[in-house]
Each structure stands twice: as C-alpha cells, then as structure tokens.
Motif scaffolding. Sequence first.
Motif, mmCIF file in Angstrom:
data_model
loop_
_atom_site.group_PDB
_atom_site.id
_atom_site.type_symbol
_atom_site.label_atom_id
_atom_site.label_comp_id
_atom_site.label_asym_id
_atom_site.label_seq_id
_atom_site.Cartn_x
_atom_site.Cartn_y
_atom_site.Cartn_z
ATOM 1 N N PHE A 197 0.910 -1.246 -0.361
ATOM 2 C CA PHE A 197 0.223 0.013 0.022
ATOM 3 C C PHE A 197 0.451 1.192 0.123
ATOM 4 N N ALA A 198 1.926 1.646 0.743
ATOM 5 C CA ALA A 198 2.886 2.511 0.968
ATOM 6 C C ALA A 198 3.358 2.591 -0.701
ATOM 7 N N MET A 199 3.446 1.763 -1.248
ATOM 8 C CA MET A 199 3.971 1.844 -2.577
ATOM 9 C C MET A 199 3.092 1.900 -3.741
ATOM 10 N N LEU A 200 1.746 2.343 -3.312
ATOM 11 C CA LEU A 200 0.628 2.481 -4.484
ATOM 12 C C LEU A 200 0.725 4.335 -3.886
ATOM 13 N N LYS A 201 0.681 4.114 -2.530
ATOM 14 C CA LYS A 201 0.922 5.654 -1.874
ATOM 15 C C LYS A 201 1.530 6.379 -2.820
ATOM 16 N N LYS A 202 2.764 6.105 -2.719
ATOM 17 C CA LYS A 202 4.393 6.492 -3.287
ATOM 18 C C LYS A 202 4.542 6.775 -4.300
#
Length: 338
Positions: A197-202
């Motif tokens: 999820f953090a990768m998607l947000k980044k």
Amino acid sequence: MNNELAYQYEQYKTANPKVRIRDAAKELGVTEAELVAVGPNNIRLRPAFEALLNEIPRLGYVMALTRNDYAVHERKGIYTEAHFTDKIGLVVNPEIDLRLFLFSWHSIFAVQEGDRKSIQFFAKNGEAIHKIYLTERSDFTAFAAILEKYQLLDTDQPIILSTDAQVLEASEDSQQEVDVAAFQKDWLALEDTHHFFAMLKKHKVERTKAMEIAPPGHSKAIAVEQLKAVLHQVSEKGIDIMVFIGNKGCIQIHSGKMEKLVQTGPWFNVLDSEFNMHLREDHIAATWLVRKPTVDGIVSSLEVFDATGELIVQFFGKRKPGIPESEDWRGVLTLLDA
C-alpha cells in the motif's frame, strides 16, 4: 427518536420481511445507523471504542461480522485483547483476527433483533463497520453489564457527521502520468506484502491501475469462474487459506479451510460451522492473480474488485512472516497459468 422514520421502517419491514437492514436503509434513503437508532429495543452506547472492545472477551463465544457492499465475512470465536497504536488496532488470535482503523468510527449501538443480540459499530457516515453477535454459548450477563456500563445518556448526540466519509475524490495527482519503470522496480524490490500500500501511495497509483502496470508475470486478470474453480479446489484438497474482507474501518481475516461452498443466485457462499463468506459475484468488475516478492519468496493472492475499483475480497495461502507460501496454494493457482 425519529418517530416518522420508525413508522416508515416498520411499514417497510412488514411489506419486506426478509430484507436486510443495509438494503432497507438504501431503499428508504437513510443510513443503517439511522435505522438502528429508531429500533425500540436498541441502546446507544458511549463511543469509547478501545475500552469497549477490550470488554468483548467477557462475552465469550460470539460471531464477528465485517462486510462491504458486495462481501460479508462472518467468523465465530472468542475475542482477545485489542492492542492500539494511536487509532490503528489489532485483535489477533486463530479465531478472531481483525485490523481496526478508528479514524472514521463514530457510534456504537447494542441491538436486539428478535432474539438476536449484538453490539454494532458505525462510521461517521452511518455505514456499519463491524458487528458482534451473541451466540447460544455467549455470556448474556456480561452483555447486560457492558450495556449498563457504556449506555450513552446524552441521546441528542448526532448519529451522522458526514454523508461522504467513504467517498474518495480523484485528485489531480491521481491523474498524473505514472513512471511505470520506477513503479515496476519498486514492486520487484518489495520485501513484505504490508509494504504494498505504501508503494501505491508513493507512486500515486490506484490498486486496479497497479494490476495493469505490474511487472511481467506478477499480475494476471482472471474470470470469476476461474476464481471459483480455484476455491473449489481449495475446498476439495483441504488447503488452509486466508480470506480478507473489510471496509474503511475494519478488515476481518479468516485463516483455515473453506469446506462447504454453495451458490445461491448471485451469491457465492462458504457455509462452514465457524466461518461464513457471502460474495456477490454479479458486482465483481475485475479479478486478478497477483504475485508480490517478499523476503520469504513470492506471495500470491487473488484480489477481487468492484466497478469503482474498491477491493471486495482477497484470498491468500495461509502463512506467517518467516514462512514461505504453501506449495499446496501455489499448486491450485497453476490452474490460472494455462
């Protein structure tokens, strides 16, 4: 109490005795919390979420229910202590496994529907987040004590704070061009599925878009019938899997087997003694086989989305950090590689 709404709801139930409260709310143009509030036997409780959740183990054996528009997750068992860091909480044991996000939580009701008693949690927009139903093995004395301790005396407090708490508006950032090469590089560098999820947000990428631009071999669109074929294999072979169903405020997880699979109209169901799932397959817009790298090797999931791109349900092979994905789960997924 809103006497007019209470009257409308009673009339509606008389004409539609089998209707679920969530569907009745939509038909009447109100929220589920507003209908619960006008129930003559229902009691509003103080929104002391953390404290009240840590009273739930006193109830003993109960049924936990979490749902979204198109999937329902029901798991029987005994709650253990909830642990919170700020507004994010966990209840973790082999029976009741929850991820709690209190940012949108707003109200709590003790609900009596005929002989069924429950404690129900609602978001600021009136949508149900999580429900806890007593069973014949529950402690009804403890239930009464919790109601007495937490009853809200100020009944004038608003039930609805926001009508769009779960609506995400597309931002300008989400319309920007994605650096696909950089995104794929970060995907391949993942070491934990929780970092996804953090990768998607980044990269400002929505989840369904991520499926489309994943590194080669790491995502594949499949049909609903293929999904069901895999789940039938899981059932027949007795494979332990994990089923994640949630909403903005709660994710509920089942770890174990899925034995009795039943089709009822558009609903694909699991009807086991401790775990039930109800999946509304005619509202599935996309289903993906997804592979994510971790320090323990590739972790594979089946991820199901609705037409708005919201996640309906995820299926994984049962595993814990430090343990590679089961070969049995990988084996049934080879059905999708043909």
